[in-house]
Enzyme design. Structure first.
Site, PDB file in Angstrom:
ATOM      1  N   TYR A 141       0.822  -1.214   0.000  1.00  0.00           N
ATOM      2  CA  TYR A 141       0.000   0.000   0.000  1.00  0.00           C
ATOM      3  C   TYR A 141       0.860   1.269   0.000  1.00  0.00           C
ATOM      4  O   TYR A 141       0.431   2.312  -0.486  1.00  0.00           O
ATOM      5  CB  TYR A 141      -0.911   0.044   1.232  1.00  0.00           C
ATOM      6  CG  TYR A 141      -2.268  -0.566   1.038  1.00  0.00           C
ATOM      7  CD1 TYR A 141      -2.420  -1.845   0.507  1.00  0.00           C
ATOM      8  CD2 TYR A 141      -3.418   0.131   1.402  1.00  0.00           C
ATOM      9  CE1 TYR A 141      -3.667  -2.403   0.348  1.00  0.00           C
ATOM     10  CE2 TYR A 141      -4.671  -0.427   1.254  1.00  0.00           C
ATOM     11  CZ  TYR A 141      -4.793  -1.697   0.720  1.00  0.00           C
ATOM     12  OH  TYR A 141      -6.035  -2.244   0.569  1.00  0.00           O
ATOM     13  N   LYS A 192       2.952 -15.301   1.824  1.00  0.00           N
ATOM     14  CA  LYS A 192       3.104 -15.985   0.539  1.00  0.00           C
ATOM     15  C   LYS A 192       4.593 -16.305   0.402  1.00  0.00           C
ATOM     16  O   LYS A 192       5.262 -15.896  -0.553  1.00  0.00           O
ATOM     17  CB  LYS A 192       2.572 -15.091  -0.592  1.00  0.00           C
ATOM     18  CG  LYS A 192       2.461 -15.754  -1.942  1.00  0.00           C
ATOM     19  CD  LYS A 192       1.367 -16.810  -2.041  1.00  0.00           C
ATOM     20  CE  LYS A 192       1.418 -17.524  -3.386  1.00  0.00           C
ATOM     21  NZ  LYS A 192       0.514 -18.691  -3.444  1.00  0.00           N
ATOM     22  N   ASP A 224      -3.330 -18.000  -0.142  1.00  0.00           N
ATOM     23  CA  ASP A 224      -4.368 -18.651  -0.951  1.00  0.00           C
ATOM     24  C   ASP A 224      -5.067 -19.736  -0.145  1.00  0.00           C
ATOM     25  O   ASP A 224      -6.296 -19.857  -0.146  1.00  0.00           O
ATOM     26  CB  ASP A 224      -3.787 -19.195  -2.272  1.00  0.00           C
ATOM     27  CG  ASP A 224      -2.514 -20.011  -2.092  1.00  0.00           C
ATOM     28  OD1 ASP A 224      -1.929 -20.015  -0.982  1.00  0.00           O
ATOM     29  OD2 ASP A 224      -2.086 -20.661  -3.068  1.00  0.00           O
ATOM     30  N   ASP A 248      -6.444  -6.796   3.913  1.00  0.00           N
ATOM     31  CA  ASP A 248      -7.586  -6.098   3.298  1.00  0.00           C
ATOM     32  C   ASP A 248      -8.554  -7.132   2.713  1.00  0.00           C
ATOM     33  O   ASP A 248      -9.762  -7.078   2.942  1.00  0.00           O
ATOM     34  CB  ASP A 248      -7.078  -5.158   2.196  1.00  0.00           C
ATOM     35  CG  ASP A 248      -8.206  -4.435   1.487  1.00  0.00           C
ATOM     36  OD1 ASP A 248      -9.116  -3.943   2.175  1.00  0.00           O
ATOM     37  OD2 ASP A 248      -8.184  -4.379   0.244  1.00  0.00           O
ATOM     38  N   ASP A 252     -12.397  -8.788   4.505  1.00  0.00           N
ATOM     39  CA  ASP A 252     -13.720  -8.720   3.875  1.00  0.00           C
ATOM     40  C   ASP A 252     -14.360 -10.101   3.843  1.00  0.00           C
ATOM     41  O   ASP A 252     -15.555 -10.264   4.102  1.00  0.00           O
ATOM     42  CB  ASP A 252     -13.614  -8.204   2.427  1.00  0.00           C
ATOM     43  CG  ASP A 252     -13.890  -6.709   2.329  1.00  0.00           C
ATOM     44  OD1 ASP A 252     -13.643  -5.999   3.324  1.00  0.00           O
ATOM     45  OD2 ASP A 252     -14.346  -6.250   1.258  1.00  0.00           O
TER      46      ASP A 252
HETATM   47  C1  IPM Z   1     -10.368  -1.013   4.111  1.00  0.00           C
HETATM   48  C2  IPM Z   1     -10.674  -0.342   2.794  1.00  0.00           C
HETATM   49  C3  IPM Z   1      -9.525   0.595   2.469  1.00  0.00           C
HETATM   50  C4  IPM Z   1      -8.275  -0.253   2.309  1.00  0.00           C
HETATM   51  C5  IPM Z   1      -9.759   1.483   1.234  1.00  0.00           C
HETATM   52  C6  IPM Z   1     -11.038   2.290   1.346  1.00  0.00           C
HETATM   53  C7  IPM Z   1      -8.581   2.391   0.964  1.00  0.00           C
HETATM   54  O1  IPM Z   1     -10.897  -1.296   1.818  1.00  0.00           O
HETATM   55  O2  IPM Z   1     -10.209  -0.295   5.129  1.00  0.00           O
HETATM   56  O3  IPM Z   1     -10.301  -2.239   4.142  1.00  0.00           O
HETATM   57  O4  IPM Z   1      -8.009  -0.790   1.228  1.00  0.00           O
HETATM   58  O5  IPM Z   1      -7.525  -0.360   3.275  1.00  0.00           O
HETATM   59 MG    MG Z   2     -10.972  -3.300   2.533  1.00  0.00          MG
END
Ligand code: IPM
Ligand code: MG
Length: 360
Positions: A141, A192, A224, A248, A252
């Site tokens: 990042y 990884k 993975d 990240d 999710d």
């Molecule tokens: C998160 C979001 C952020 C990230 C974005 C909005 C920049 O997806 O906090 O997970 O990628 O870190």
């Molecule tokens: Mg995110």
């Protein structure tokens, strides 16, 4: 102690959900005599609209001087066409890096009342309670060099750098080992290391640290496989520690296992316990302004803030209990609604939490 909180409503549903979270914060502030002082500032798209930049200097100055930050969400289609350097997301990333908020705690907890909302079979997720510790200020990042350049041939190429120093790995590792000590004592480091050198070093440092935490059982998993295991048998995990990009993606995935991304809070901490607290979900521009968004993730983020940055554990527990109570009462915003329950608006959910707090 000083308890100075900076409120950053942000974009999309941000102002609506933060509005309800603030009511809850105000109430526990009064009930528990916490002496919390609040400031408000703009970040993300709303800051771009007013000041032309996603992270105005005034916002950053307030962010540096406060004890904790509560953020709604940033971004939306309105600003998608802007140059990368001034997009709303840069406001969020700028806060993370300027405040050194390297340790991102993302719990994924399945509320028993919402078991039917998961996309997995109930027996796979019943009782799910895992914590993802994501490194937040390094890795690909932020790695340099980065950009889009034109080669001699005239073809363009995009490039980023996946880089971690030992000290960066060590400090997130410590946070994860300590979190595991306070929970089930199991830590899985995700990398990884079969392909990427940066994560070979990551694994080495995690192994070195393990010697200092004999009460924590450390394991390693390739990313993975971790993605597969999360949807195959998520209850095998207690704490997962991983780098910025893998975290990240996996967070999710873990959030969705609980069926309700609208329920999950998060904390981003620096070395001294200062933190930024935000719901895991985004700005949901498709439902913004309709008063239907779920404020519970933001309300639970207030609880995390009280616990980790403001030394107010009792107030944190009161909020968490109130959220459990409103779920028991069958209160459901649209995202977690199922038949037999009562569908409520953002503000009605806020009302219900306040009432539950009063009735404790
Ligand atoms: C998160 C979001 C952020 C990230 C974005 C909005 C920049 O997806 O906090 O997970 O990628 O870190
Ligand atoms: Mg995110």
């Amino acid at each position: 102690m000083s308890r100075n909180v900076l409120i950053l409503p942000g974009d999309g549903i941000g102002p609506e959900i933060v509005g309800q979270a603030e009511r809850v914060l105000d109430q526990v502030n009064a009930d528990f005599g916490l002496g919390i002082e609040k400031n408000h500032a703009l970040v993300g798209g709303s800051a771009i609209d007013q000041y032309g930049v996603p992270l105005p200097e005034d916002t950053l100055a307030l962010a540096k001087s406060c004890d904790a930050l509560l953020l709604g969400a940033v971004g939306g289609p309105k600003w998608d066409a802007l140059d990368m350097a001034i997009r709303p997301e840069k406001g969020l990333l700028g806060l993370r890096s300027n405040l050194n908020l390297f340790g991102n705690l993302r719990p994924a907890i399945l509320y028993p009342q919402l078991a039917e909302a998961s996309s997995l079979k109930p027996e796979l997720v019943a009782g799910l309670d895992l914590l993802i510790v994501r490194e937040l200020t390094g890795g690909i990042y932020f790695g340099q060099p980065r950009g889009i350049r034109t080669k001699d041939s005239g073809e363009r190429e995009g490039f980023n750098t996946y880089v971690y120093s030992e000290s960066e790995v060590r400090r997130i590792g410590r946070q994860a080992f300590e979190a595991a000590q306070k929970r089930g004592g199991k830590l899985c480091s995700v990398d990884k290391a079969n392909v990427l050198e940066a994560t070979v070093l990551w694994r080495e440092v995690m192994n070195e640290l393990a010697a200092e935490y004999p009460d924590v059982e450390l394991s390693h998993m390739y990313v993975d496989n971790a993605a597969m295991q999360l949807v195959r048998a998520p209850k095998q995990f207690d704490v997962i520690v991983t780098g910025n990009m893998f975290g990240d993606i996996l967070s999710d995935c873990a959030a969705m296992l609980t069926g309700s991304i609208g329920m999950l809070p998060s904390a981003s901490l620096d070395e001294n316990g200062k933190g930024m607290y935000e719901p895991i979900h985004g700005s949901a521009p498709d439902i913004a302004g309709q008063g239907v968004a779920n404020p519970l993730a933001t309300i639970l983020s207030v609880a995390m803030m009280l616990r980790y940055s403001l030394a107010a554990e009792e107030a944190a527990q009161a909020i968490e209990k109130a959220v459990g109570d409103v779920l028991d009462q069958g209160m459901r915003t649209a995202d977690i609604y199922s038949e037999g329950n009562r569908k409520v608006s953002t503000a009605q959910m806020g009302d219900a939490v306040l009432a539950a707090l009063t009735n404790q």
